[in-house]
Design an enzyme around this catalytic site. Structure first.
Site, PDB file in Angstrom:
ATOM      1  N   HIS A  63      21.655  66.078  61.078  1.00  0.00           N
ATOM      2  CA  HIS A  63      22.726  65.833  60.103  1.00  0.00           C
ATOM      3  C   HIS A  63      24.036  66.008  60.864  1.00  0.00           C
ATOM      4  CE1 HIS A  63      20.118  66.675  56.305  1.00  0.00           C
ATOM      5  NE2 HIS A  63      20.211  65.376  56.560  1.00  0.00           N
ATOM      6  N   ASP A  65      26.928  67.159  60.429  1.00  0.00           N
ATOM      7  CA  ASP A  65      27.717  68.400  60.471  1.00  0.00           C
ATOM      8  C   ASP A  65      27.175  69.390  61.494  1.00  0.00           C
ATOM      9  OD1 ASP A  65      25.537  68.520  58.638  1.00  0.00           O
ATOM     10  OD2 ASP A  65      26.370  70.287  57.648  1.00  0.00           O
ATOM     11  N   HIS A  66      26.091  69.025  62.187  1.00  0.00           N
ATOM     12  CA  HIS A  66      25.522  69.933  63.193  1.00  0.00           C
ATOM     13  C   HIS A  66      25.571  69.368  64.612  1.00  0.00           C
ATOM     14  CE1 HIS A  66      23.904  72.851  60.242  1.00  0.00           C
ATOM     15  NE2 HIS A  66      24.128  71.800  59.473  1.00  0.00           N
ATOM     16  N   HIS A 139      13.926  71.516  55.441  1.00  0.00           N
ATOM     17  CA  HIS A 139      15.157  70.796  55.136  1.00  0.00           C
ATOM     18  C   HIS A 139      14.799  69.352  54.817  1.00  0.00           C
ATOM     19  CE1 HIS A 139      19.398  70.565  54.933  1.00  0.00           C
ATOM     20  NE2 HIS A 139      19.615  69.950  56.062  1.00  0.00           N
TER      21      HIS A 139
HETATM   22 ZN   LIG Z   1      21.423  69.523  57.101  1.00  0.00          ZN
HETATM   23 ZN   LIG Z   2      24.379  71.231  57.409  1.00  0.00          ZN
END
Ligand SMILES: [Zn+2]
Ligand SMILES: [Zn+2]
Length: 301
Positions: A63, A65-66, A139
């Site tokens: 994802h 944001d990582h 996740h």
């Molecule tokens: Zn994530």
């Molecule tokens: Zn995240």
């Protein structure tokens, strides 16, 4: 010195001067970067961290944001003349993304980028002074958590005593693992006379992103510092479950299950401007909790 510095504590979007996820673990002279959200290289310079000291980067999942900050950081390392190798750990397809980005820019890195695909749980880095292992979280897409442990010898040398009993320095390493010293003339110096018990190994567990999953607690048992995501406050538990994230209360319950000494919470949703409520709620269940605040370092001991 074993500690973690928060570079980004937000989920999904940057908001309220909070950045997407990135953390820097310091273990003596080693720097480990865990996740590398957009803006990580700016955060690194803002907090005056020498990125040349980062030897290993661990990416939990794909994802944005990582890891959207990764190509920027790697490219800058190259532009600044890095020559020593960089180890990168992450989901297998991460290397395809990085390779394509470098290829279309006709960029050749002046250092070797050694990629270690995460494929199964277990040890991924083993060193005499530390180890790193990975474990699966739950996740929406495959995601990995990391456990970084500092290895310590079981015994600690008492300086005055080794001099008094004339134990040669060459034998100190054996003393640290508990052996008795036998001199050339056959005199036995018992280990207890010259050493004391050392403090046990310490560990940092990074659990993000994940849905509340009790079975993961076994994998990070007795962590000195446990980082668990809290994307939402408790009122949004249903949303947390639906989106494979966790709430404050869930992170606190997880910390109890894992028998963590201390809990650090982060990955806050952009819908929240203030974070006080996150701390208050989590502390109602697990008192020894701190908010992951950008620029702050937390000791692991
Ligand atoms: Zn994530
Ligand atoms: Zn995240």
């Amino acid at each position: 010195m074993f500690g973690v510095t928060i570079l980004g504590n937000n989920s999904a979007l940057p908001a309220y001067d909070r950045h997407p996820t990135a953390q820097l673990v310091t273990l003596n002279e080693q720097l480990f970067l865990i996740d590398c959200g957009e803006g990580t290289q700016m955060q690194i310079s803002r907090y005056r961290i020498r990125h040349s000291k980062i030897g290993h980067i661990f990416i939990s999942h794909l994802h944005g944001d990582h890891y959207f900050g990764l190509i920027g950081l790697i490219t800058s390392m190259g532009l600044l003349g890095r020559e020593h190798p960089l180890n990168l750990y992450g989901p297998a397809s991460l290397i395809d993304i990085i390779t394509l980005q470098l290829k279309v820019a006709d960029t050749t890195l002046p250092f070797s980028l050694i990629f270690h695909p995460l494929e199964k749980e277990g040890l991924i880095l083993d060193h005499p002074k530390y180890s790193v292992s990975c474990f699966e979280t739950r996740h929406r897409i495959p995601c990995w958590g990391f456990l970084i442990s500092e290895k310590r010898n079981p015994r600690k040398i008492i300086r005055e005593k080794v001099i008094e009993y004339e134990v040669p320095a060459a034998f100190y390493d054996q003393l640290k693992i508990g052996l008795d010293y036998v001199s050339k003339t056959g005199v036995v110096v018992s280990n207890e006379l010259v050493t004391t018990p050392n403090i046990p190994d310490s560990s940092y567990a990074y659990c993000a992103d994940t849905k509340y999953t009790e079975s993961i607690a076994e994998k990070v048992k007795d962590a000195n510092l446990l980082y668990h995501e809290t994307t939402y406050l408790k009122e949004l538990e249903e949303r947390a479950i639906a989106r494979f994230h966790s709430t404050t209360i869930q992170a606190a319950n997880f910390a109890i299950k894992a028998n963590a000494k201390k809990l650090l919470i982060g990955h806050f949703s952009s819908k929240y401007e203030k974070l006080d409520e996150f701390l208050l709620e989590t502390k109602t269940v697990f008192h020894n909790t701190e908010l992951a605040i950008e620029g702050v370092s937390y000791r692991i001991d």
